[in-house]
Write a protein that holds these residues in place. Structure first.
Motif, PDB file in Angstrom:
ATOM      1  N   GLY A   1       0.843  -1.184   0.000  1.00 38.58           N
ATOM      2  CA  GLY A   1       0.000   0.000   0.000  1.00 38.58           C
ATOM      3  C   GLY A   1       0.878   1.234   0.000  1.00 38.58           C
ATOM      4  O   GLY A   1       1.752   1.386  -0.862  1.00 38.58           O
ATOM      5  N   VAL A   2       0.684   2.119   0.975  1.00 36.78           N
ATOM      6  CA  VAL A   2       1.525   3.319   1.093  1.00 36.78           C
ATOM      7  C   VAL A   2       2.484   3.219   2.274  1.00 36.78           C
ATOM      8  O   VAL A   2       3.163   4.185   2.622  1.00 36.78           O
ATOM      9  N   LEU A   3       2.544   2.043   2.893  1.00 34.82           N
ATOM     10  CA  LEU A   3       3.437   1.812   4.029  1.00 34.82           C
ATOM     11  C   LEU A   3       4.803   1.358   3.533  1.00 34.82           C
ATOM     12  O   LEU A   3       4.911   0.308   2.882  1.00 34.82           O
TER      13      LEU A   3
ATOM     14  N   ILE B   1      -2.410  12.283   9.908  1.00 34.62           N
ATOM     15  CA  ILE B   1      -1.314  12.104   8.968  1.00 34.62           C
ATOM     16  C   ILE B   1      -1.729  12.687   7.622  1.00 34.62           C
ATOM     17  O   ILE B   1      -2.918  12.770   7.313  1.00 34.62           O
ATOM     18  N   ARG B   2      -0.737  13.076   6.852  1.00 35.51           N
ATOM     19  CA  ARG B   2      -1.030  13.727   5.577  1.00 35.51           C
ATOM     20  C   ARG B   2      -1.094  12.702   4.451  1.00 35.51           C
ATOM     21  O   ARG B   2      -0.289  12.712   3.518  1.00 35.51           O
ATOM     22  N   ASN B   3      -2.037  11.811   4.597  1.00 34.79           N
ATOM     23  CA  ASN B   3      -2.391  10.895   3.508  1.00 34.79           C
ATOM     24  C   ASN B   3      -3.853  10.525   3.701  1.00 34.79           C
ATOM     25  O   ASN B   3      -4.202   9.826   4.655  1.00 34.79           O
ATOM     26  N   LYS B   4      -4.704  11.000   2.804  1.00 35.93           N
ATOM     27  CA  LYS B   4      -6.148  10.817   2.960  1.00 35.93           C
ATOM     28  C   LYS B   4      -6.614   9.406   2.626  1.00 35.93           C
ATOM     29  O   LYS B   4      -7.807   9.106   2.726  1.00 35.93           O
ATOM     30  N   TYR B   5      -5.669   8.541   2.267  1.00 35.01           N
ATOM     31  CA  TYR B   5      -6.017   7.162   1.926  1.00 35.01           C
ATOM     32  C   TYR B   5      -5.574   6.151   2.976  1.00 35.01           C
ATOM     33  O   TYR B   5      -5.668   4.945   2.745  1.00 35.01           O
ATOM     34  N   ALA B   6      -5.093   6.612   4.121  1.00 37.74           N
ATOM     35  CA  ALA B   6      -4.482   5.681   5.078  1.00 37.74           C
ATOM     36  C   ALA B   6      -4.904   5.979   6.508  1.00 37.74           C
ATOM     37  O   ALA B   6      -5.132   7.140   6.878  1.00 37.74           O
ATOM     38  N   ALA B   7      -4.989   4.908   7.300  1.00 37.22           N
ATOM     39  CA  ALA B   7      -5.252   5.028   8.742  1.00 37.22           C
ATOM     40  C   ALA B   7      -4.575   3.869   9.451  1.00 37.22           C
ATOM     41  O   ALA B   7      -4.533   2.745   8.947  1.00 37.22           O
ATOM     42  N   MET B   8      -4.059   4.163  10.631  1.00 36.11           N
ATOM     43  CA  MET B   8      -3.430   3.149  11.482  1.00 36.11           C
ATOM     44  C   MET B   8      -4.335   2.894  12.688  1.00 36.11           C
ATOM     45  O   MET B   8      -4.784   3.820  13.355  1.00 36.11           O
TER      46      MET B   8
ATOM     47  N   ALA C   1     -10.636  -2.792   2.986  1.00 37.91           N
ATOM     48  CA  ALA C   1      -9.759  -1.896   2.241  1.00 37.91           C
ATOM     49  C   ALA C   1      -8.963  -2.705   1.221  1.00 37.91           C
ATOM     50  O   ALA C   1      -8.733  -3.905   1.410  1.00 37.91           O
ATOM     51  N   PRO C   2      -8.510  -2.058   0.151  1.00 37.82           N
ATOM     52  CA  PRO C   2      -7.709  -2.777  -0.850  1.00 37.82           C
ATOM     53  C   PRO C   2      -6.382  -3.288  -0.315  1.00 37.82           C
ATOM     54  O   PRO C   2      -5.854  -4.288  -0.794  1.00 37.82           O
ATOM     55  N   PHE C   3      -5.845  -2.569   0.693  1.00 37.51           N
ATOM     56  CA  PHE C   3      -4.556  -2.953   1.264  1.00 37.51           C
ATOM     57  C   PHE C   3      -4.626  -2.843   2.783  1.00 37.51           C
ATOM     58  O   PHE C   3      -5.043  -1.823   3.323  1.00 37.51           O
ATOM     59  N   LEU C   4      -4.205  -3.909   3.454  1.00 36.63           N
ATOM     60  CA  LEU C   4      -4.110  -3.921   4.905  1.00 36.63           C
ATOM     61  C   LEU C   4      -2.756  -4.491   5.291  1.00 36.63           C
ATOM     62  O   LEU C   4      -2.242  -5.402   4.618  1.00 36.63           O
ATOM     63  N   HIS C   5      -2.188  -3.949   6.380  1.00 34.03           N
ATOM     64  CA  HIS C   5      -0.971  -4.532   6.946  1.00 34.03           C
ATOM     65  C   HIS C   5      -1.254  -4.806   8.414  1.00 34.03           C
ATOM     66  O   HIS C   5      -1.519  -3.894   9.188  1.00 34.03           O
ATOM     67  N   VAL C   6      -1.222  -6.094   8.774  1.00 31.00           N
ATOM     68  CA  VAL C   6      -1.534  -6.534  10.136  1.00 31.00           C
ATOM     69  C   VAL C   6      -0.237  -6.986  10.792  1.00 31.00           C
ATOM     70  O   VAL C   6       0.403  -7.924  10.305  1.00 31.00           O
ATOM     71  N   PHE C   7       0.142  -6.335  11.893  1.00 27.66           N
ATOM     72  CA  PHE C   7       1.412  -6.637  12.552  1.00 27.66           C
ATOM     73  C   PHE C   7       1.170  -6.934  14.025  1.00 27.66           C
ATOM     74  O   PHE C   7       0.587  -6.122  14.743  1.00 27.66           O
ATOM     75  N   VAL C   8       1.609  -8.116  14.463  1.00 23.29           N
ATOM     76  CA  VAL C   8       1.477  -8.491  15.873  1.00 23.29           C
ATOM     77  C   VAL C   8       2.686  -7.938  16.615  1.00 23.29           C
ATOM     78  O   VAL C   8       3.794  -8.476  16.530  1.00 23.29           O
ATOM     79  N   ALA C   9       2.470  -6.856  17.337  1.00 21.30           N
ATOM     80  CA  ALA C   9       3.561  -6.183  18.029  1.00 21.30           C
ATOM     81  C   ALA C   9       3.924  -6.874  19.332  1.00 21.30           C
ATOM     82  O   ALA C   9       5.090  -6.883  19.739  1.00 21.30           O
TER      83      ALA C   9
ATOM     84  N   ALA D   1      -2.826  -9.802  23.156  1.00 24.37           N
ATOM     85  CA  ALA D   1      -1.986  -9.367  22.045  1.00 24.37           C
ATOM     86  C   ALA D   1      -2.201  -7.887  21.787  1.00 24.37           C
ATOM     87  O   ALA D   1      -3.278  -7.346  22.052  1.00 24.37           O
ATOM     88  N   GLU D   2      -1.158  -7.235  21.282  1.00 27.35           N
ATOM     89  CA  GLU D   2      -1.268  -5.862  20.784  1.00 27.35           C
ATOM     90  C   GLU D   2      -0.959  -5.900  19.299  1.00 27.35           C
ATOM     91  O   GLU D   2       0.119  -6.341  18.887  1.00 27.35           O
ATOM     92  N   VAL D   3      -1.923  -5.477  18.501  1.00 26.85           N
ATOM     93  CA  VAL D   3      -1.837  -5.604  17.046  1.00 26.85           C
ATOM     94  C   VAL D   3      -1.992  -4.237  16.400  1.00 26.85           C
ATOM     95  O   VAL D   3      -2.864  -3.449  16.781  1.00 26.85           O
ATOM     96  N   ILE D   4      -1.131  -3.954  15.424  1.00 24.72           N
ATOM     97  CA  ILE D   4      -1.186  -2.712  14.650  1.00 24.72           C
ATOM     98  C   ILE D   4      -1.707  -3.044  13.262  1.00 24.72           C
ATOM     99  O   ILE D   4      -1.168  -3.922  12.578  1.00 24.72           O
ATOM    100  N   VAL D   5      -2.756  -2.349  12.841  1.00 27.03           N
ATOM    101  CA  VAL D   5      -3.375  -2.588  11.536  1.00 27.03           C
ATOM    102  C   VAL D   5      -3.372  -1.295  10.732  1.00 27.03           C
ATOM    103  O   VAL D   5      -3.941  -0.284  11.163  1.00 27.03           O
ATOM    104  N   TRP D   6      -2.737  -1.326   9.579  1.00 26.21           N
ATOM    105  CA  TRP D   6      -2.803  -0.205   8.643  1.00 26.21           C
ATOM    106  C   TRP D   6      -3.878  -0.485   7.603  1.00 26.21           C
ATOM    107  O   TRP D   6      -3.863  -1.523   6.943  1.00 26.21           O
ATOM    108  N   GLU D   7      -4.813   0.421   7.499  1.00 24.88           N
ATOM    109  CA  GLU D   7      -5.869   0.387   6.484  1.00 24.88           C
ATOM    110  C   GLU D   7      -5.480   1.368   5.392  1.00 24.88           C
ATOM    111  O   GLU D   7      -5.290   2.555   5.657  1.00 24.88           O
ATOM    112  N   MET D   8      -5.385   0.876   4.136  1.00 23.69           N
ATOM    113  CA  MET D   8      -4.897   1.735   3.055  1.00 23.69           C
ATOM    114  C   MET D   8      -5.744   1.566   1.806  1.00 23.69           C
ATOM    115  O   MET D   8      -6.023   0.443   1.382  1.00 23.69           O
ATOM    116  N   HIS D   9      -6.141   2.685   1.234  1.00 21.25           N
ATOM    117  CA  HIS D   9      -7.008   2.693   0.060  1.00 21.25           C
ATOM    118  C   HIS D   9      -6.265   3.181  -1.184  1.00 21.25           C
ATOM    119  O   HIS D   9      -6.897   3.620  -2.153  1.00 21.25           O
TER     120      HIS D   9
END
Length: 257
Positions: free
Chosen positions: A45-47, A178-185, A202-210, A244-252
């Motif tokens: 995505g944009v990550l 953040i200055r990207n209208k297509y992304a959220a964490m 979303a078209p792109f997701l990044h799921v990270f188990v922190a 668990a603590e999980v970080i998910v990036w939602e990206m369009h």
């Protein structure tokens, strides 16, 4: 009638990440970083960066430059001192989200020496563990900026909480911008007795188990440091049998489109 396409779930295990280990730093990289360059692993995505860093006490990243990047820092354990060339300084700790917009150019440092700022008599022996993520902005050459926000109380729900966002959908939530209208964490501190969470569509997701261990529908068990790159839609359920603590990036959007 066109057949629907199932999302692609690309699992990246913790032990496959490029690893930087020096005297004061233990860092695992989800994407190409520094001398760990792989042309097939530059972003999702944009990550562009998802660095899982542990920094020894009294050490850290000396002053260095950035440009045209949205940098989000999420501390898991310990505390990190930030100082930059536009006059911001402070201590980042678990539950406090921080965003730095590099824009036309900024210098900053990040040190595990919060004990100095707290007037402690002795240095702390504790390392600081944090995840730093870089997202491409949707506009280059903006004025550099900085924002931090306490989100710890909202995380007590055990649900997915928007922590950093440029999307209109989360404008009413307590999230740093953040200055990207297509992304959220999003971050979730999942509990064994909690309701499983549904990933955003979303078209792109990044799921990270922190931290800890989680389970993702269509994948199974994910351990600390594991990640899943989802392409083509979300909706999968995410839960845990422990914590668990999980970080998910939602990206369009993605880079180059």
């Amino acid at each position: 009638m066109t057949a629907s396409t199932s999302p692609v779930l690309d699992v990246r295990r913790a032990d496959t990440r490029p690893h930087t280990r020096i005297e004061w730093l233990d860092s695992h990289h989800s994407f190409s970083f520094g001398h760990h360059y792989d042309p097939d692993n530059t972003h999702h995505g944009v990550l562009m960066v998802n660095n899982d860093d542990i920094v020894a006490p009294g050490t850290g990243f000396d002053t260095h430059p950035h440009r045209d990047m949205e940098i989000v820092t999420w501390v898991l354990q310990g505390s990190l001192v930030h100082q930059d060339s536009i006059g911001h300084n402070g201590v980042i700790y678990p539950g406090l989200a921080q965003r730095m917009s590099a824009g036309t150019g900024i210098l900053h440092s990040e040190k595990n020496d919060a004990w100095r700022r707290q007037d402690a008599a002795d240095s702390s022996a504790d390392p600081v563990h944090f995840v730093q993520m870089w997202v491409v902005p949707d506009e280059a050459g903006v004025t550099p900026g900085y924002e931090q926000l306490e989100i710890d109380d909202e995380l007590l729900s055990g649900g997915l909480v928007p922590v950093a966002s440029g999307m209109d959908a989360y404008r009413d939530h307590s999230a740093i911008r953040i200055r990207n209208k297509y992304a959220a964490m999003h971050v979730a501190r999942l509990r064994a007795d909690g309701v499983p969470q549904t990933l955003p569509d979303a078209p792109f997701l990044h799921v990270f188990v922190a931290r800890g261990e989680a389970s993702l529908e269509g994948v199974g068990v994910l351990r600390e440091g594991d990640a899943v790159r989802v392409t083509g839609g979300g909706g999968q359920r995410l839960g845990t049998t422990s914590a668990a603590e999980v970080i998910v990036w939602e990206m369009h959007a993605t880079i180059g489109r």
